[in-house]
Design a protein around this motif. Structure first.
Motif, short mmCIF file in Angstrom:
data_model
loop_
_atom_site.label_atom_id
_atom_site.label_comp_id
_atom_site.label_asym_id
_atom_site.label_seq_id
_atom_site.Cartn_x
_atom_site.Cartn_y
_atom_site.Cartn_z
N ALA A 25 120.47 134.19 36.36
CA ALA A 25 120.05 136.26 36.35
C ALA A 25 119.07 136.71 35.82
CB ALA A 25 121.40 136.04 37.01
N ALA A 26 119.33 137.15 34.42
CA ALA A 26 118.32 136.74 33.65
C ALA A 26 116.33 137.09 33.71
CB ALA A 26 119.04 137.37 32.24
N VAL A 27 116.34 136.15 34.16
CA VAL A 27 115.16 135.93 34.59
C VAL A 27 115.07 136.70 35.53
CG1 VAL A 27 113.34 134.49 35.08
CG2 VAL A 27 114.52 133.90 32.49
N GLY A 28 115.42 136.35 36.63
CA GLY A 28 115.56 136.99 37.19
C GLY A 28 115.40 138.43 37.85
N ALA A 29 115.83 139.12 36.78
CA ALA A 29 116.17 140.20 36.91
C ALA A 29 114.23 140.91 36.57
CB ALA A 29 116.85 140.86 35.72
N GLY A 30 113.64 140.67 35.92
CA GLY A 30 112.11 140.91 36.01
C GLY A 30 111.22 140.76 37.10
N LEU A 31 111.93 139.76 38.85
CA LEU A 31 110.79 139.98 39.59
C LEU A 31 110.42 140.92 39.37
CD1 LEU A 31 109.69 137.54 41.18
CD2 LEU A 31 111.61 138.18 42.68
N VAL A 32 108.79 141.18 39.95
CA VAL A 32 108.79 142.51 40.75
C VAL A 32 108.10 142.57 42.23
CG1 VAL A 32 108.01 143.30 38.18
CG2 VAL A 32 105.92 141.38 39.53
N ALA A 33 108.62 141.80 42.42
CA ALA A 33 108.31 141.07 44.29
C ALA A 33 108.32 142.34 44.64
CB ALA A 33 108.06 139.81 44.96
N GLY A 34 109.49 142.99 44.83
CA GLY A 34 109.90 144.41 44.85
C GLY A 34 109.01 146.03 44.80
N SER A 35 108.06 145.62 44.01
CA SER A 35 107.71 146.79 43.86
C SER A 35 106.78 146.71 44.45
CB SER A 35 107.58 146.68 42.12
OG SER A 35 106.63 147.67 41.76
N VAL A 205 119.67 128.74 50.15
CA VAL A 205 119.61 129.09 49.11
C VAL A 205 120.09 129.53 48.15
CG1 VAL A 205 117.78 130.31 47.65
CG2 VAL A 205 118.01 130.22 50.24
N ARG A 206 121.19 130.13 47.48
CA ARG A 206 122.56 129.87 47.28
C ARG A 206 122.78 128.43 46.37
NH1 ARG A 206 124.47 134.78 49.19
NH2 ARG A 206 123.25 136.30 47.69
N LEU A 207 123.09 127.64 47.22
CA LEU A 207 123.59 125.99 47.51
C LEU A 207 122.55 125.18 46.92
CD1 LEU A 207 125.71 126.28 50.35
CD2 LEU A 207 126.56 126.21 48.56
N VAL A 208 121.20 125.66 47.32
CA VAL A 208 120.44 125.22 46.69
C VAL A 208 120.34 124.94 45.30
CG1 VAL A 208 118.07 123.77 46.83
CG2 VAL A 208 119.35 124.03 48.79
N ARG A 209 120.05 126.22 44.77
CA ARG A 209 119.50 126.61 43.92
C ARG A 209 120.69 126.29 42.70
NH1 ARG A 209 121.42 132.98 42.95
NH2 ARG A 209 123.57 131.67 42.50
N GLU A 210 122.20 126.45 42.93
CA GLU A 210 123.28 126.06 42.61
C GLU A 210 123.51 124.56 42.19
OE1 GLU A 210 126.93 127.35 44.35
OE2 GLU A 210 125.96 129.67 43.53
N ARG A 211 122.90 123.72 42.82
CA ARG A 211 122.67 121.97 42.66
C ARG A 211 121.43 122.11 41.67
NH1 ARG A 211 122.11 117.34 48.08
NH2 ARG A 211 121.49 115.77 45.94
N LEU A 212 120.48 122.84 42.18
CA LEU A 212 119.45 122.41 41.15
C LEU A 212 119.84 122.78 39.78
CD1 LEU A 212 115.91 123.36 42.77
CD2 LEU A 212 117.27 120.63 42.59
N ALA A 213 120.69 123.63 39.85
CA ALA A 213 120.83 123.89 37.98
C ALA A 213 122.09 122.79 37.55
CB ALA A 213 121.41 125.73 37.86
N VAL A 241 108.70 138.48 48.81
CA VAL A 241 109.69 138.18 48.27
C VAL A 241 111.10 139.48 47.30
CG1 VAL A 241 110.08 135.91 46.46
CG2 VAL A 241 108.53 136.05 48.24
N ARG A 242 112.10 138.56 47.55
CA ARG A 242 113.11 139.24 47.04
C ARG A 242 114.29 137.60 46.70
NH1 ARG A 242 117.90 139.50 50.05
NH2 ARG A 242 118.00 138.95 51.83
N MET A 243 114.38 138.92 45.25
CA MET A 243 115.39 137.84 44.65
C MET A 243 116.63 137.53 45.65
SD MET A 243 114.36 136.72 41.86
CE MET A 243 116.14 135.63 40.60
N VAL A 244 117.42 136.37 45.74
CA VAL A 244 119.25 136.00 46.43
C VAL A 244 119.55 135.76 45.06
CG1 VAL A 244 120.46 134.16 47.33
CG2 VAL A 244 117.47 135.04 48.47
N ARG A 245 120.71 136.32 43.95
CA ARG A 245 121.67 136.47 43.46
C ARG A 245 122.22 136.00 43.51
NH1 ARG A 245 118.23 138.99 40.43
NH2 ARG A 245 117.67 141.12 40.64
#
Length: 245
Positions: A25-35, A205-213, A241-245
């Protein structure tokens, strides 16, 4: 005694998973795809020294690439003759992208990357199985890639099929039913119609991310700051592309 030991193991895995998701989540805050700003340092070539080496820098690079893509300023990096020759000796991709097989969402184009930049793994609905998990683990553990992105997308056919099946539709033929069964937990029965499908795409997306994590090796690397596992969505209408929290 054995139950106590097993309980400690489970608790340890949960702590690692929480740490991994917090770091992501901390790293994801730096995604600039929405800028609308599209920062990008010149690419030097195909070697390890020219690529991002941290989760945050890798995510920034993907964000910048998506910014170029959606504003029609693609650079198509790392496709020169020199890069192709360099890659004969080995590869140093800086991100793993687990995406859908949908022909409208090729990661190298969506993120404006080139040869040797991304390790792409694709399955319908970004569904996990042993082959997918092993492929991602290869990138993280053997190639030491610092970032894993689970990339869902708008109007996903696999998720739509899972929603129809959850609503009582007939079983799908052959191996496609496996995909539906894996995506089904993401379906929110409180919603209806297009809203149910769209929410299921994000939830999947959240479920797959959580399983990988939660995978022990990846959780340990993430807790140490060497890896981030993040979720994202590609919108076909805006190409953003936007982040999924």
């Amino acid at each position: 005694m054995s139950s106590d030991i097993e309980g400690e193991k489970v608790l340890g895995r949960r702590r690692l998973t929480r740490a991994a998701l917090t770091a992501a989540a901390a790293v994801g805050a730096g995604l600039v795809a929405g800028s609308s700003h599209v920062p990008m340092a010149p690419r030097v070539g195909g070697g390890a020294g020219s690529r991002p080496t941290t989760p945050a820098s890798a995510l920034r690079e993907l964000g910048a690439g998506n910014g170029r893509w959606r504003t029609y300023h693609e650079r198509h990096p790392d496709q020169t003759r020199t890069v192709r020759r360099t890659l004969v000796a080995g590869q140093h991709p800086f991100a793993v992208v687990l995406g859908c097989v949908d022909s409208r969402v090729p990661p190298e184009l969506v993120f404006d990357q080139g040869l040797g930049d991304l390790l792409t793994v694709r399955s319908a609905g970004a569904v996990l199985d042993e082959a997918v998990l092993g492929s991602i683990a290869y990138g993280v553990l053997e190639l030491r890639i610092p970032l894993v992105v689970v990339l869902g997308h708008q109007s996903c056919g696999a998720v739509s099929a899972a929603v129809r099946a959850a609503e009582g539709g007939p079983p799908l033929p052959g191996h496609m039913q496996y995909l539906v069964d894996q995506i089904r937990p993401a379906v929110d029965r409180r919603l209806r119609g297009a809203a149910r499908i769209d929410a299921a795409i994000t939830a999947n997306v959240r479920l797959v991310r959580e399983r990988l994590a939660a995978e022990p090796e990846m959780a340990a690397k993430a807790a140490a700051g060497a890896l981030a596992v993040v979720g994202a969505r590609y919108e076909l209408t805006s190409q953003r592309v936007r982040m999924v929290r």
